[in-house]
Scaffold this motif. Sequence first.
Motif, PDB file in Angstrom:
ATOM      1  N   LYS A 205      -3.328  -0.115  -2.213  1.00  0.00           N
ATOM      2  CA  LYS A 205      -2.094  -0.533  -1.573  1.00  0.00           C
ATOM      3  C   LYS A 205      -1.131   0.649  -1.572  1.00  0.00           C
ATOM      4  O   LYS A 205      -0.909   1.287  -2.599  1.00  0.00           O
ATOM      5  CB  LYS A 205      -1.492  -1.701  -2.349  1.00  0.00           C
ATOM      6  N   CYS A 206      -0.581   0.954  -0.404  1.00  0.00           N
ATOM      7  CA  CYS A 206       0.332   2.097  -0.306  1.00  0.00           C
ATOM      8  C   CYS A 206       1.667   1.746  -0.957  1.00  0.00           C
ATOM      9  O   CYS A 206       2.288   0.742  -0.599  1.00  0.00           O
ATOM     10  CB  CYS A 206       0.537   2.462   1.155  1.00  0.00           C
ATOM     11  N   PRO A 207       2.148   2.560  -1.900  1.00  0.00           N
ATOM     12  CA  PRO A 207       3.443   2.281  -2.523  1.00  0.00           C
ATOM     13  C   PRO A 207       4.617   2.491  -1.564  1.00  0.00           C
ATOM     14  O   PRO A 207       5.709   1.998  -1.798  1.00  0.00           O
ATOM     15  CB  PRO A 207       3.525   3.270  -3.680  1.00  0.00           C
ATOM     16  N   GLY A 208       4.351   3.192  -0.455  1.00  0.00           N
ATOM     17  CA  GLY A 208       5.419   3.460   0.498  1.00  0.00           C
ATOM     18  C   GLY A 208       5.680   2.290   1.442  1.00  0.00           C
ATOM     19  O   GLY A 208       6.815   1.915   1.687  1.00  0.00           O
ATOM     20  N   CYS A 209       4.597   1.703   1.998  1.00  0.00           N
ATOM     21  CA  CYS A 209       4.785   0.678   3.030  1.00  0.00           C
ATOM     22  C   CYS A 209       4.018  -0.599   2.734  1.00  0.00           C
ATOM     23  O   CYS A 209       3.984  -1.497   3.555  1.00  0.00           O
ATOM     24  CB  CYS A 209       4.365   1.242   4.383  1.00  0.00           C
ATOM     25  N   SER A 210       3.382  -0.653   1.548  1.00  0.00           N
ATOM     26  CA  SER A 210       2.617  -1.831   1.105  1.00  0.00           C
ATOM     27  C   SER A 210       1.404  -2.136   1.981  1.00  0.00           C
ATOM     28  O   SER A 210       0.802  -3.189   1.871  1.00  0.00           O
ATOM     29  CB  SER A 210       3.500  -3.086   1.022  1.00  0.00           C
TER      30      SER A 210
ATOM     31  N   VAL B  33      -3.285  10.726   2.497  1.00  0.00           N
ATOM     32  CA  VAL B  33      -1.968  10.479   3.072  1.00  0.00           C
ATOM     33  C   VAL B  33      -2.049   9.136   3.797  1.00  0.00           C
ATOM     34  O   VAL B  33      -2.995   8.913   4.555  1.00  0.00           O
ATOM     35  CB  VAL B  33      -1.568  11.591   4.080  1.00  0.00           C
ATOM     36  N   CYS B  34      -1.066   8.253   3.557  1.00  0.00           N
ATOM     37  CA  CYS B  34      -1.076   6.942   4.203  1.00  0.00           C
ATOM     38  C   CYS B  34      -0.978   7.123   5.724  1.00  0.00           C
ATOM     39  O   CYS B  34      -0.065   7.782   6.211  1.00  0.00           O
ATOM     40  CB  CYS B  34       0.082   6.091   3.691  1.00  0.00           C
ATOM     41  N   PRO B  35      -1.937   6.567   6.504  1.00  0.00           N
ATOM     42  CA  PRO B  35      -1.906   6.760   7.956  1.00  0.00           C
ATOM     43  C   PRO B  35      -0.707   6.073   8.615  1.00  0.00           C
ATOM     44  O   PRO B  35      -0.303   6.461   9.711  1.00  0.00           O
ATOM     45  CB  PRO B  35      -3.216   6.125   8.441  1.00  0.00           C
ATOM     46  N   LYS B  36      -0.146   5.062   7.924  1.00  0.00           N
ATOM     47  CA  LYS B  36       0.943   4.302   8.543  1.00  0.00           C
ATOM     48  C   LYS B  36       2.307   4.958   8.285  1.00  0.00           C
ATOM     49  O   LYS B  36       3.066   5.199   9.214  1.00  0.00           O
ATOM     50  CB  LYS B  36       0.918   2.872   8.006  1.00  0.00           C
ATOM     51  N   CYS B  37       2.595   5.249   6.988  1.00  0.00           N
ATOM     52  CA  CYS B  37       3.948   5.725   6.682  1.00  0.00           C
ATOM     53  C   CYS B  37       3.976   7.181   6.216  1.00  0.00           C
ATOM     54  O   CYS B  37       5.034   7.758   6.001  1.00  0.00           O
ATOM     55  CB  CYS B  37       4.602   4.839   5.634  1.00  0.00           C
ATOM     56  N   GLY B  38       2.791   7.788   6.027  1.00  0.00           N
ATOM     57  CA  GLY B  38       2.772   9.183   5.615  1.00  0.00           C
ATOM     58  C   GLY B  38       3.028   9.405   4.134  1.00  0.00           C
ATOM     59  O   GLY B  38       3.311  10.525   3.712  1.00  0.00           O
ATOM     60  N   HIS B  39       2.900   8.336   3.331  1.00  0.00           N
ATOM     61  CA  HIS B  39       3.069   8.513   1.885  1.00  0.00           C
ATOM     62  C   HIS B  39       1.959   9.426   1.358  1.00  0.00           C
ATOM     63  O   HIS B  39       0.787   9.247   1.677  1.00  0.00           O
ATOM     64  CB  HIS B  39       3.007   7.154   1.168  1.00  0.00           C
ATOM     65  N   HIS B  40       2.350  10.431   0.574  1.00  0.00           N
ATOM     66  CA  HIS B  40       1.367  11.356   0.010  1.00  0.00           C
ATOM     67  C   HIS B  40       0.939  10.875  -1.373  1.00  0.00           C
ATOM     68  O   HIS B  40       1.738  10.894  -2.304  1.00  0.00           O
ATOM     69  CB  HIS B  40       1.961  12.769  -0.091  1.00  0.00           C
TER      70      HIS B  40
HETATM   71 ZN   LIG Z   1       2.176   3.733   3.618  1.00  0.00          ZN
END
Ligand SMILES: [Zn+2]
Length: 302
Positions: free
Chosen positions: A29-34, A48-55
């Motif tokens: 689960k991405c901590p940036g955009c869930s 890198v999260c493809p949706k929000c770019g969280h590294h």
């Molecule tokens: Zn994300």
Amino acid sequence: MAWFKKTRKPMATPAKEKPSRVPEGLWVKCPGCSQVIYNKDLAANLSVCPKCGHHFRINATERLRMLFDGEWTEFDKELTSTDPLGFTDTKPYKSRLKASIAATGMKDAVIVATGSVEGIPTVIASMEYGFIGGSMGVVVGEKITRGIERAIEAQMPVVIVCCSGGARMMEGALSLMQMAKVCGALARLDRRKLPFISVLTDPTTGGVTASFAMLGDLNIAEPKALIGFAGPRVIEQTIRQKLPEGFQRSEFLIEKGMLDLVVDRRELKSVIAKALRFMGAVTAVTPEVTAAPPVPEPAAQG
Ligand SMILES: [Zn+2]
């Protein structure tokens, strides 16, 4: 009598959100955009999260795989800390070392290697956060210094990927001396006019920020990386003021002129290669080209 015995209990730290290491398993689960991301997709996207770019934080080996064109040669792999102070905090330093060696398969918190980046022979030091918080002790300082010295000898540029909580307190003043030692080596590199690029990733704090991390000819950070000297909690307690939003993050620091670039991980390699070429680093000549017939010597004049 123990001079340095700690009689008071350490301050309790408030519970923090879970660190953003990529956990084992199929989904994360991405901590940036869930967003729930398939682990293989994440790995294919350099974590890198493809949706929000969280590294997501990546380890030292993944970092080298990302930056080098192919194989690399590692230096001083077997150097290990000798626990010079016989240090014990909540548990002995020796057993901390043992546990980290078992967990990471590394002997200390950095990999120093040589390979090519888009054809440019380069020495890269990549720090491993999983090894006692990527802390810089005698071994980390020595390995980085030797790497820089090798670069000077071979006329190669140096890239250091920082990911560290700072100096290793279990080695006391000896770990602080590494700051001066690495900076000294970098000064010699500079005198030879060889480029040094510092890549600051999440987190880069303490003695690492206070020494080589900020000395790059180019200081490049990854988006939203925590970069600072003292932690935000310590500063808040000292100045008794609430810190602004995003304080000590890459985007805040570049606005204040502390960094040169904030670069997405997916573009990092090409940006580094481009910068190295701009700074005069040369692409290695392939052996086939080198093996050209020797130029005939000019006939003796007489
Ligand atoms: Zn994300």
